[in-house]
Design a protein around this motif. Structure first.
Motif, PDB file in Angstrom:
ATOM      1  N   PRO A 281       0.823  -1.214   0.000  1.00 16.96           N
ATOM      2  CA  PRO A 281       0.000   0.000   0.000  1.00 16.96           C
ATOM      3  C   PRO A 281       0.859   1.268   0.000  1.00 16.96           C
ATOM      4  CG  PRO A 281       0.008  -0.988   2.182  1.00 16.96           C
ATOM      5  CD  PRO A 281       0.755  -1.932   1.285  1.00 16.96           C
ATOM      6  N   VAL A 282       0.628   2.101  -1.001  1.00 17.88           N
ATOM      7  CA  VAL A 282       1.376   3.340  -1.177  1.00 17.88           C
ATOM      8  C   VAL A 282       0.369   4.469  -1.394  1.00 17.88           C
ATOM      9  CG1 VAL A 282       3.051   4.580  -2.608  1.00 17.88           C
ATOM     10  CG2 VAL A 282       3.331   2.112  -2.221  1.00 17.88           C
ATOM     11  N   ILE A 283       0.423   5.493  -0.554  1.00 11.14           N
ATOM     12  CA  ILE A 283      -0.436   6.664  -0.732  1.00 11.14           C
ATOM     13  C   ILE A 283       0.387   7.752  -1.420  1.00 11.14           C
ATOM     14  CG2 ILE A 283      -1.883   8.396   0.387  1.00 11.14           C
ATOM     15  CD1 ILE A 283      -2.298   6.502   2.695  1.00 11.14           C
ATOM     16  N   LEU A 284      -0.055   8.145  -2.610  1.00 10.55           N
ATOM     17  CA  LEU A 284       0.600   9.195  -3.381  1.00 10.55           C
ATOM     18  C   LEU A 284      -0.158  10.498  -3.146  1.00 10.55           C
ATOM     19  CD1 LEU A 284       1.080   7.248  -6.747  1.00 10.55           C
ATOM     20  CD2 LEU A 284       2.829   7.694  -5.008  1.00 10.55           C
ATOM     21  N   VAL A 285       0.526  11.494  -2.583  1.00 11.04           N
ATOM     22  CA  VAL A 285      -0.108  12.746  -2.179  1.00 11.04           C
ATOM     23  C   VAL A 285       0.358  13.859  -3.113  1.00 11.04           C
ATOM     24  CG1 VAL A 285      -0.560  14.303  -0.255  1.00 11.04           C
ATOM     25  CG2 VAL A 285      -0.027  11.894   0.204  1.00 11.04           C
ATOM     26  N   HIS A 286      -0.571  14.386  -3.893  1.00  5.74           N
ATOM     27  CA  HIS A 286      -0.218  15.394  -4.893  1.00  5.74           C
ATOM     28  C   HIS A 286       0.120  16.735  -4.255  1.00  5.74           C
ATOM     29  CE1 HIS A 286      -3.978  17.671  -4.538  1.00  5.74           C
ATOM     30  NE2 HIS A 286      -4.652  16.526  -4.568  1.00  5.74           N
ATOM     31  N   GLY A 287       0.540  17.676  -5.088  1.00  3.69           N
ATOM     32  CA  GLY A 287       0.973  18.971  -4.610  1.00  3.69           C
ATOM     33  C   GLY A 287      -0.086  20.059  -4.658  1.00  3.69           C
ATOM     34  N   TRP A 288       0.371  21.268  -4.384  1.00  2.00           N
ATOM     35  CA  TRP A 288      -0.483  22.451  -4.301  1.00  2.00           C
ATOM     36  C   TRP A 288      -1.198  22.710  -5.620  1.00  2.00           C
ATOM     37  CZ3 TRP A 288       0.529  27.537  -6.497  1.00  2.00           C
ATOM     38  CH2 TRP A 288      -0.329  28.538  -5.994  1.00  2.00           C
ATOM     39  N   SER A 289      -2.519  22.875  -5.542  1.00  2.00           N
ATOM     40  CA  SER A 289      -3.386  23.201  -6.671  1.00  2.00           C
ATOM     41  C   SER A 289      -3.496  22.073  -7.686  1.00  2.00           C
ATOM     42  CB  SER A 289      -2.909  24.491  -7.372  1.00  2.00           C
ATOM     43  OG  SER A 289      -3.807  24.905  -8.366  1.00  2.00           O
ATOM     44  N   GLN A 290      -3.012  20.892  -7.358  1.00  2.00           N
ATOM     45  CA  GLN A 290      -3.000  19.779  -8.310  1.00  2.00           C
ATOM     46  C   GLN A 290      -4.202  18.851  -8.063  1.00  2.00           C
ATOM     47  OE1 GLN A 290      -0.408  19.970 -10.656  1.00  2.00           O
ATOM     48  NE2 GLN A 290       0.184  21.837  -9.569  1.00  2.00           N
ATOM     49  N   ALA A 291      -4.092  17.618  -8.503  1.00  2.00           N
ATOM     50  CA  ALA A 291      -5.124  16.597  -8.287  1.00  2.00           C
ATOM     51  C   ALA A 291      -4.471  15.233  -8.478  1.00  2.00           C
ATOM     52  CB  ALA A 291      -6.293  16.785  -9.249  1.00  2.00           C
ATOM     53  N   HIS A 292      -5.244  14.177  -8.251  1.00  2.00           N
ATOM     54  CA  HIS A 292      -4.637  12.845  -8.289  1.00  2.00           C
ATOM     55  C   HIS A 292      -4.026  12.518  -9.649  1.00  2.00           C
ATOM     56  CE1 HIS A 292      -8.579  11.742 -10.066  1.00  2.00           C
ATOM     57  NE2 HIS A 292      -7.947  10.703 -10.572  1.00  2.00           N
ATOM     58  N   GLN A 293      -4.512  13.153 -10.736  1.00  2.00           N
ATOM     59  CA  GLN A 293      -3.987  12.860 -12.060  1.00  2.00           C
ATOM     60  C   GLN A 293      -2.560  13.358 -12.259  1.00  2.00           C
ATOM     61  OE1 GLN A 293      -4.907  11.019 -14.464  1.00  2.00           O
ATOM     62  NE2 GLN A 293      -7.015  10.496 -13.961  1.00  2.00           N
ATOM     63  N   SER A 294      -2.034  14.106 -11.295  1.00  2.15           N
ATOM     64  CA  SER A 294      -0.605  14.446 -11.338  1.00  2.15           C
ATOM     65  C   SER A 294       0.252  13.187 -11.446  1.00  2.15           C
ATOM     66  CB  SER A 294      -0.200  15.214 -10.080  1.00  2.15           C
ATOM     67  OG  SER A 294      -0.867  16.441  -9.966  1.00  2.15           O
ATOM     68  N   TRP A 295      -0.259  12.084 -10.887  1.00  6.44           N
ATOM     69  CA  TRP A 295       0.506  10.835 -10.807  1.00  6.44           C
ATOM     70  C   TRP A 295       0.198   9.894 -11.970  1.00  6.44           C
ATOM     71  CZ3 TRP A 295       4.111  11.217  -7.211  1.00  6.44           C
ATOM     72  CH2 TRP A 295       3.865  11.977  -6.060  1.00  6.44           C
ATOM     73  N   ALA A 296      -0.316  10.403 -13.076  1.00  6.16           N
ATOM     74  CA  ALA A 296      -0.771   9.536 -14.176  1.00  6.16           C
ATOM     75  C   ALA A 296       0.321   8.591 -14.674  1.00  6.16           C
ATOM     76  CB  ALA A 296      -1.288  10.394 -15.334  1.00  6.16           C
ATOM     77  N   ARG A 297       1.565   9.000 -14.617  1.00  9.61           N
ATOM     78  CA  ARG A 297       2.649   8.156 -15.122  1.00  9.61           C
ATOM     79  C   ARG A 297       3.089   7.083 -14.130  1.00  9.61           C
ATOM     80  NH1 ARG A 297       6.565  11.745 -19.117  1.00  9.61           N
ATOM     81  NH2 ARG A 297       4.905  12.189 -20.631  1.00  9.61           N
ATOM     82  N   GLN A 298       2.432   7.022 -12.996  1.00 10.70           N
ATOM     83  CA  GLN A 298       2.672   5.946 -12.036  1.00 10.70           C
ATOM     84  C   GLN A 298       1.567   4.884 -12.092  1.00 10.70           C
ATOM     85  OE1 GLN A 298       3.662   9.380 -11.123  1.00 10.70           O
ATOM     86  NE2 GLN A 298       5.488   8.339 -11.876  1.00 10.70           N
ATOM     87  N   PHE A 299       0.549   5.077 -12.902  1.00  9.23           N
ATOM     88  CA  PHE A 299      -0.639   4.222 -12.854  1.00  9.23           C
ATOM     89  C   PHE A 299      -0.500   2.916 -13.620  1.00  9.23           C
ATOM     90  CE2 PHE A 299      -3.544   8.189 -12.261  1.00  9.23           C
ATOM     91  CZ  PHE A 299      -3.077   8.319 -10.968  1.00  9.23           C
ATOM     92  N   SER A 300       0.611   2.715 -14.317  1.00  9.91           N
ATOM     93  CA  SER A 300       0.841   1.464 -15.043  1.00  9.91           C
ATOM     94  C   SER A 300       2.327   1.149 -15.003  1.00  9.91           C
ATOM     95  CB  SER A 300       0.352   1.572 -16.493  1.00  9.91           C
ATOM     96  OG  SER A 300       1.035   2.597 -17.183  1.00  9.91           O
TER      97      SER A 300
END
Length: 288
Positions: A30-49
């Motif tokens: 289990p890894v919780i990815l916490v995005h930055g200021w003014s961003q959203a979860h899609q900041s991490w799109a390149r980690q999703f696969s």
């Protein structure tokens, strides 16, 4: 865009509704990815696969005030540690996560440190701060503060304004400042879109904080990373170096071709580093 494997609605601190999608392996680390200021979860799109997602259960919340999560009006919902720490704790408890890793980018690194301040590190296996710092506002190194204040795009004053034209221009300039090599036009358009889901009042209250996390970091015992690109314009030197120094079990990883977002600019190397870190933390964790 990769669709989430599942989504959750989590009741965070003081009843705020949090949108929490999941990607990757449901039975993975289990890894919780916490995005930055003014961003959203899609900041991490390149980690999703890829290999990281194959081995990890990626929990990727929209922070309060951001993305599809609730956006309270009061500044007190953003300008101190309690709300952010309470939200992460609620996510861990609601989803039944067993000693997850906390991975925070930029302001998301402050959120991780808010959690450490309030809850300690007894229920996590490790954490990473990416393009982040162990101090904010007046507690930041003087040289770093001066450099940031002289960078108009990083200062991003018009991102606090209601007037749409100025706000959009400042948001686009801020996003461009996050990268040493700009994303392509479509990706930059998507990023601008989800940044505009964060209202000006949230941006102002969440960013204009004065925190010294050094004493909280000094109390940690779990493994920690500090990751940053050498072309940083936000977490500029000596901010990351001082953060590493504050950590009893901290290690630095620098990315030579990245600015503020190495997880986007050097995805393969970053994902490999994060997977190795996750597997090492779990192998060392005697609670598992």
């Amino acid at each position: 865009m990769t669709a989430p494997r599942c989504t959750h609605t989590v009741e965070g601190w003081n009843g705020v509704s949090l949108y929490v999608p999941e990607y990757g392996n449901a039975n993975g680390i289990p890894v919780i990815l916490v995005h930055g200021w003014s961003q959203a979860h899609q900041s991490w799109a390149r980690q999703f696969s890829g290999p990281l997602a194959d081995h990890c259960r990626l929990i990727v919340p929209d922070l309060r005030g951001h993305g599809l999560s609730d956006k309270p009006a009061d500044a007190e919902a953003y300008n101190n540690s309690a709300p952010w720490a309470g939200d992460l704790h609620a996510i861990i408890e609601t989803l039944g996560l067993e000693r997850p890793l906390l991975i925070g980018w930029s302001m998301g690194g402050w959120v991780v440190q808010d959690y450490l301040r309030v809850h300690g590190d007894g229920n996590i296996s490790g954490f990473s701060l990416i393009g982040s710092s162990g101090s904010t506002g007046r507690y930041s190194p003087v040289a770093a503060l001066g450099q940031r204040e002289n960078d108009t795009a990083v200062r991003a004053s018009d991102m606090y304004e209601e007037e749409l034209g100025a706000n959009l221009a400042a948001t686009l300039a801020f996003l461009k400042a996050c990268f040493a090599t700009l994303p392509d036009a479509d990706d930059l358009a998507i990023m601008t879109g989800f940044n505009m889901l964060c209202p000006p009042h949230v941006r102002l209250a969440a960013r204009k904080r004065h925190e010294d996390y050094g004493p909280d970091l000094a109390k940690t015992s779990v493994p920690a990373l500090v990751q940053w690109g050498i072309h940083e314009r936000l977490a500029v030197s000596p901010m990351p170096e001082k953060t590493v120094e504050a950590l009893p079990n901290g290690r630095a990883i620098k990315y030579t071709d990245s600015g503020h977002a190495p997880f986007w600019e050097e995805t393969e190397a970053f994902n490999a580093d994060l997977l190795t870190f996750a597997q090492t933390c779990y192998a060392k964790d005697s609670h598992l």
